[in-house]
Design a protein around this motif. Structure first.
Motif, mmCIF file in Angstrom:
data_model
loop_
_atom_site.group_PDB
_atom_site.id
_atom_site.type_symbol
_atom_site.label_atom_id
_atom_site.label_comp_id
_atom_site.label_asym_id
_atom_site.label_seq_id
_atom_site.Cartn_x
_atom_site.Cartn_y
_atom_site.Cartn_z
ATOM 1 N N ILE A 13 -1.664 5.726 6.168
ATOM 2 C CA ILE A 13 -1.917 5.621 4.719
ATOM 3 C C ILE A 13 -3.053 6.575 4.352
ATOM 4 N N ASP A 71 -8.767 0.247 1.042
ATOM 5 C CA ASP A 71 -7.966 -0.930 1.397
ATOM 6 C C ASP A 71 -7.389 -0.789 2.809
ATOM 7 N N SER A 72 -6.941 0.427 3.148
ATOM 8 C CA SER A 72 -6.332 0.607 4.476
ATOM 9 C C SER A 72 -7.385 0.356 5.555
ATOM 10 N N LEU A 124 -6.980 3.207 -2.201
ATOM 11 C CA LEU A 124 -5.975 2.936 -1.164
ATOM 12 C C LEU A 124 -6.559 3.148 0.236
ATOM 13 N N GLU A 148 0.840 -1.202 0.000
ATOM 14 C CA GLU A 148 0.000 0.000 0.000
ATOM 15 C C GLU A 148 0.874 1.250 0.000
ATOM 16 N N GLU A 164 2.377 1.869 -3.392
ATOM 17 C CA GLU A 164 1.466 2.525 -4.337
ATOM 18 C C GLU A 164 1.323 4.013 -4.022
#
Ligand SMILES: Nc1nc2c(ncn2[C@@H]2O[C@H](COP(=O)(O)OP(=O)(O)OP(=O)(O)O)[C@@H](O)[C@H]2O)c(=O)[nH]1
Ligand SMILES: [Mg+2]
Length: 468
Positions: A304, A428-429, A425, A27, A30
């Motif tokens: 993130i 996802d985090s 992102l 992550e 990216e």
């Protein structure tokens, strides 16, 4: 260390010590790529280097207070030397290793290991003390195979006494306190105050004071077994707390413990009382040490989202700056074109020869081009100087490099595409946070199965889970 090397090393360590975080590295990778495309990060930078991946727990205190003995007991191994004279003259950073033997490495090794938050500590030490450039004089690293050190870093410190109040040690201590997730300040019940305590109060406590409200500093009165003879524990604790409160420390957490394997208490009734107190306080200290490890994992994942949002916010700002740059350049060019155009036309009216006329126009054009680049560099410098955020400034400079056509500056930034990627992102985090929650809930269950009647008190930090 290149970003690629850093990702790999971090993954390698996480796999051994904290596997749930391994995929988080991708992550970050990216996130780095997006930031690099925009110019917020240089090619050799990565967001993974701006956050500590391992929580730092430092043990500070008066000399011979039992800091090293406490660490050995915690690790279940004799890692540090102990003794009644001042034993440690260096800070020892202790971390996990799968090798059975304890490996001792010089302080410079810290620079090469991405686990440590001492980002370029050698440079820091040079700043602290230009005379004492040798980091190895102040710091050493020990890698130990103990389950309890997995995913965290402990620092054992030289005890504070008169000889040690050298500037460098104090300043390193300050640096360590600032970096630490948790600080245990050890005193010992044999000298709760004043003597050795007074110097310590004046220095160490002064350094830790500003963190007192943050729940990060624990004040530990150690070796309370030595109170058994006179059975005056409450009195000693009172004197110790009074001494601390005279220094303005009233809100910190206070604990009283001793090292069971080193204590000899003759009276069984007193022994039982002291042990009860010690068991309770020690359990709370250990729980705090576990909790910072959990907190750190959440912080790494939360970061993130924070960074993704920072990037998102920076795009309109960057676009605005680049728009302004284009306008400034257009105005400057138009003005210069007018001046050089009119100037060359005026000059050409004085000459008859056609070739000479063209010569004047060509010269004017060359002067215009030179002036264009000069003015362009002045405008970029002037605008960059006014940008406070260093990452935004970096991105601005990247998009306004002299060889890039200024009319296209920033046109290649596809806000929608970047936003979509960053939102993904963030999503996802959040599912990582869910994973962390699941892991810690199962950890809690495991623990409570161990001791049915002693439910662990560590609270999960308040976190958002996936909102969709
Ligand atoms: N009775 C008793 N002795 C202890 C306890 N903890 C440590 N000691 C003894 O106290 C002495 C000092 O302990 P260390 O662990 O070396 O203390 P330290 O704080 O690391 O000392 P420096 O590194 O020299 O600053 C040793 O002789 C230990 O055996 C305790 O809880 N009770
Ligand atoms: Mg020691």
């Amino acid at each position: 260390m290149t970003p690629q090397e850093r990702y790999e090393k971090l993954k390698e360590h996480l796999l051994e010590e904290n596997p749930v975080l391994v995929d988080v590295i991708d992550e970050y990778k990216e996130l780095d790529e997006v930031a690099k495309k925009i110019g917020l990060l240089d090619e050799n930078q990565t967001y993974t280097e701006f956050i500590s991946w391992w929580p730092l727990i430092s043990i500070l205190g008066t000399f011979s207070a039992g800091k090293s003995s406490f660490i050995n007991e915690y690790l279940g191994k004799k890692v540090q030397d102990t003794g009644n004279q001042a034993v440690d003259d260096k800070f020892t950073v202790i971390c996990y290793s799968k090798n059975d033997e304890v490996t001792t490495l010089p302080g410079v090794a810290l620079d090469a290991d991405p686990r440590f938050p001492f980002y370029n500590i050698s440079k820091e030490i040079e700043k602290i003390d230009p005379e004492e450039r040798n980091i190895n004089k102040f710091l050493q690293l020990k890698a130990v195979n103990s389950e309890r050190i997995k995913g965290k870093i402990l620092i054992d410190s030289p005890g504070f006494d008169a000889d040690f109040q050298r500037d460098a040690v104090l300043r390193i201590t300050k640096h360590i306190i600032d970096l630490s997730d948790l600080v245990l300040i050890f005193f010992d019940a044999r000298h709760p105050e004043p003597g050795a305590m007074r110097d310590t109060l004046n220095h160490l406590v002064e350094l830790a004071k500003k963190h007192s409200d943050s729940d990060k500093v624990l004040y530990v009165l150690n070796q309370i077994d030595t109170c058994a003879k006179e059975d005056n524990l409450e009195e000693i604790i009172g004197a110790w707390q009074r001494a601390l409160s005279q220094k303005g420390i009233v809100s910190g957490k206070f604990y009283a413990i001793y090292n069971e394997s080193l204590a000899k208490i003759d009276n069984p009734e007193i022994a039982e009382r002291l042990k009860k107190r010690k068991d309770e306080d020690l359990a709370q200290i250990t729980e705090k040490m576990e909790k910072v490890t959990i907190d750190r994992a959440y912080r790494i994942v939360k970061n993130i989202e924070t960074k993704a949002k920072e990037i998102m916010d920076s795009i309109p700002e960057l676009k605005k700056l680049l728009g302004k740059f284009r306008t400034n350049m257009l105005i400057a060019d138009a003005l210069m074109l007018a001046i050089f155009g009119a100037g060359s036309y005026f000059a050409s009216t004085f000459v008859e020869n056609t070739l000479l006329k063209y010569g004047i126009y060509a010269l004017a054009f060359i002067l215009f081009v030179l002036a264009h680049f000069r003015v362009r560099s002045l405008i970029v410098k002037h605008m960059a100087k006014k940008i406070d955020n260093e990452y935004l400034r970096k991105a601005f400079l990247k998009h306004t490099k002299w060889y890039k056509p200024y009319l296209l500056a920033g046109m290649g930034i596809d806000s929608q595409k970047i936003k979509a990627k960053l939102e993904k992102l963030i999503e996802d985090s959040r599912s990582f946070i869910q994973k962390l929650n699941d892991q810690f809930i199962s950890l809690k269950k495991e623990k409570s199965n161990f001791s049915q009647n002693q439910e662990p008190k560590a609270e999960l930090p308040e976190v958002q889970t996936a909102s969709k």
